[in-house]
Scaffold this motif. Structure first.
Motif, PDB file in Angstrom:
ATOM      1  N   GLN A  33      -3.246   3.064  11.316  1.00 56.54           N
ATOM      2  CA  GLN A  33      -3.030   2.864   9.881  1.00 56.54           C
ATOM      3  C   GLN A  33      -2.795   1.388   9.561  1.00 56.54           C
ATOM      4  O   GLN A  33      -2.241   0.646  10.372  1.00 56.54           O
ATOM      5  N   ASP A  34      -3.192   1.015   8.350  1.00 55.10           N
ATOM      6  CA  ASP A  34      -3.045  -0.358   7.875  1.00 55.10           C
ATOM      7  C   ASP A  34      -1.566  -0.717   7.766  1.00 55.10           C
ATOM      8  O   ASP A  34      -0.809  -0.051   7.070  1.00 55.10           O
ATOM      9  N   SER A  70      -0.871  -4.201   7.328  1.00 55.77           N
ATOM     10  CA  SER A  70      -1.008  -5.625   7.006  1.00 55.77           C
ATOM     11  C   SER A  70       0.084  -6.130   6.071  1.00 55.77           C
ATOM     12  O   SER A  70       0.366  -7.333   6.063  1.00 55.77           O
ATOM     13  N   LYS A 107       0.803  -1.219   0.000  1.00 55.49           N
ATOM     14  CA  LYS A 107       0.000   0.000   0.000  1.00 55.49           C
ATOM     15  C   LYS A 107       0.841   1.276   0.000  1.00 55.49           C
ATOM     16  O   LYS A 107       0.465   2.273  -0.592  1.00 55.49           O
TER      17      LYS A 107
END
Length: 117
Positions: free
Chosen positions: A55-56, A58, A33
Protein backbone atom coordinates in the motif's frame (compact mmCIF):
# COMPACT_ATOMS: atom_id res chain seq x y z
CA UNK A 1 13.11 9.59 18.47
CA UNK A 2 11.99 6.38 20.07
CA UNK A 3 8.56 4.95 20.83
CA UNK A 4 8.48 2.62 23.83
CA UNK A 5 5.56 0.21 23.59
CA UNK A 6 4.24 -1.25 26.83
CA UNK A 7 3.69 -5.00 27.10
CA UNK A 8 -0.10 -4.48 27.09
CA UNK A 9 0.09 -2.33 23.93
CA UNK A 10 2.33 -4.93 22.28
CA UNK A 11 -0.36 -7.54 22.95
CA UNK A 12 -2.89 -5.38 21.09
CA UNK A 13 -0.52 -4.85 18.13
CA UNK A 14 1.12 -8.30 17.90
CA UNK A 15 -1.60 -9.97 15.79
CA UNK A 16 -0.92 -7.38 13.07
CA UNK A 17 2.87 -7.76 13.14
CA UNK A 18 2.52 -11.49 12.46
CA UNK A 19 0.83 -10.57 9.18
CA UNK A 20 3.72 -8.28 8.17
CA UNK A 21 1.56 -5.16 8.46
CA UNK A 22 3.28 -1.79 8.12
CA UNK A 23 2.61 0.24 11.26
CA UNK A 24 2.02 3.98 10.90
CA UNK A 25 1.60 6.56 13.67
CA UNK A 26 -0.65 8.99 11.83
CA UNK A 27 -1.16 12.58 12.92
CA UNK A 28 -4.85 12.78 12.00
CA UNK A 29 -4.82 16.27 10.53
CA UNK A 30 -6.89 15.71 7.40
CA UNK A 31 -3.82 15.58 5.15
CA UNK A 32 -3.04 12.53 3.06
CA UNK A 33 -4.61 9.59 1.32
CA UNK A 34 -5.85 7.84 4.47
CA UNK A 35 -7.34 10.86 6.25
CA UNK A 36 -11.06 11.33 5.87
CA UNK A 37 -11.13 14.56 7.86
CA UNK A 38 -9.01 16.54 10.25
CA UNK A 39 -9.78 17.15 13.86
CA UNK A 40 -11.28 20.61 14.32
CA UNK A 41 -10.20 21.20 17.88
CA UNK A 42 -7.19 22.22 19.87
CA UNK A 43 -6.42 18.57 20.65
CA UNK A 44 -3.74 16.69 18.77
CA UNK A 45 -5.07 13.40 17.48
CA UNK A 46 -3.07 10.34 16.46
CA UNK A 47 -4.09 6.97 15.02
CA UNK A 48 -2.26 3.71 14.50
CA UNK A 49 -2.78 2.74 10.85
CA UNK A 50 -2.04 -0.75 9.58
CA UNK A 51 -1.11 -1.04 5.91
CA UNK A 52 -0.09 -3.87 3.61
CA UNK A 53 3.51 -3.85 2.42
CA UNK A 54 2.31 -2.84 -1.08
CA UNK A 55 0.00 0.00 0.00
CA UNK A 56 1.00 3.60 -0.69
CA UNK A 57 2.72 5.14 2.30
CA UNK A 58 4.27 8.12 0.53
CA UNK A 59 2.57 10.52 2.98
CA UNK A 60 4.60 8.90 5.76
CA UNK A 61 8.12 9.85 4.74
CA UNK A 62 9.79 9.75 8.16
CA UNK A 63 10.22 7.02 10.73
CA UNK A 64 10.41 6.44 14.45
CA UNK A 65 12.09 3.40 15.92
CA UNK A 66 10.11 1.39 18.45
CA UNK A 67 10.05 -1.84 20.40
CA UNK A 68 8.21 -3.36 17.39
CA UNK A 69 10.61 -1.99 14.77
CA UNK A 70 10.14 0.92 12.41
CA UNK A 71 6.94 2.94 12.65
CA UNK A 72 6.27 5.46 9.89
CA UNK A 73 5.09 9.04 10.45
CA UNK A 74 4.51 12.22 8.45
CA UNK A 75 7.75 14.20 8.53
CA UNK A 76 6.15 17.32 9.97
CA UNK A 77 4.53 15.46 12.86
CA UNK A 78 7.94 15.55 14.61
CA UNK A 79 6.92 18.92 16.05
CA UNK A 80 4.17 17.23 18.08
CA UNK A 81 6.34 14.39 19.32
CA UNK A 82 9.11 14.13 21.93
CA UNK A 83 12.42 12.27 21.85
CA UNK A 84 11.03 9.53 24.09
CA UNK A 85 7.40 8.50 23.93
CA UNK A 86 5.36 5.60 25.26
CA UNK A 87 2.38 3.87 23.72
CA UNK A 88 0.49 2.21 26.57
CA UNK A 89 -2.95 0.85 27.37
CA UNK A 90 -5.14 2.92 29.67
CA UNK A 91 -6.05 0.37 32.37
CA UNK A 92 -9.50 1.81 32.98
CA UNK A 93 -10.66 2.36 29.38
CA UNK A 94 -8.49 -0.26 27.62
CA UNK A 95 -7.56 2.20 24.84
CA UNK A 96 -4.09 3.06 23.61
CA UNK A 97 -2.62 6.33 24.83
CA UNK A 98 0.49 8.16 23.66
CA UNK A 99 2.58 9.71 26.43
CA UNK A 100 5.86 11.54 26.73
CA UNK A 101 7.81 13.11 29.58
CA UNK A 102 5.78 16.28 29.03
CA UNK A 103 2.45 14.45 29.54
CA UNK A 104 -0.30 12.82 27.53
CA UNK A 105 0.00 13.52 23.79
CA UNK A 106 -3.21 11.63 22.94
CA UNK A 107 -5.41 9.76 25.40
CA UNK A 108 -7.22 7.65 22.78
CA UNK A 109 -5.17 6.33 19.86
CA UNK A 110 -7.38 4.03 17.77
CA UNK A 111 -6.03 1.15 15.69
CA UNK A 112 -7.31 1.42 12.11
CA UNK A 113 -6.71 -1.59 9.86
CA UNK A 114 -6.56 -0.34 6.26
CA UNK A 115 -5.09 -3.47 4.73
CA UNK A 116 -6.88 -4.63 1.64
CA UNK A 117 -8.25 -1.20 0.77
Amino acid sequence: MYLNISEEAKQKLMPYTKDQAVIVLDLDDGVGKYSKMGVCSLDTSFRILLLDQAQDRSDFNAAVESDLGTIYIKDYSHRYLDKEMTLAVDPRLQVLKLNSSSGVLDGNVPIVDLRGE
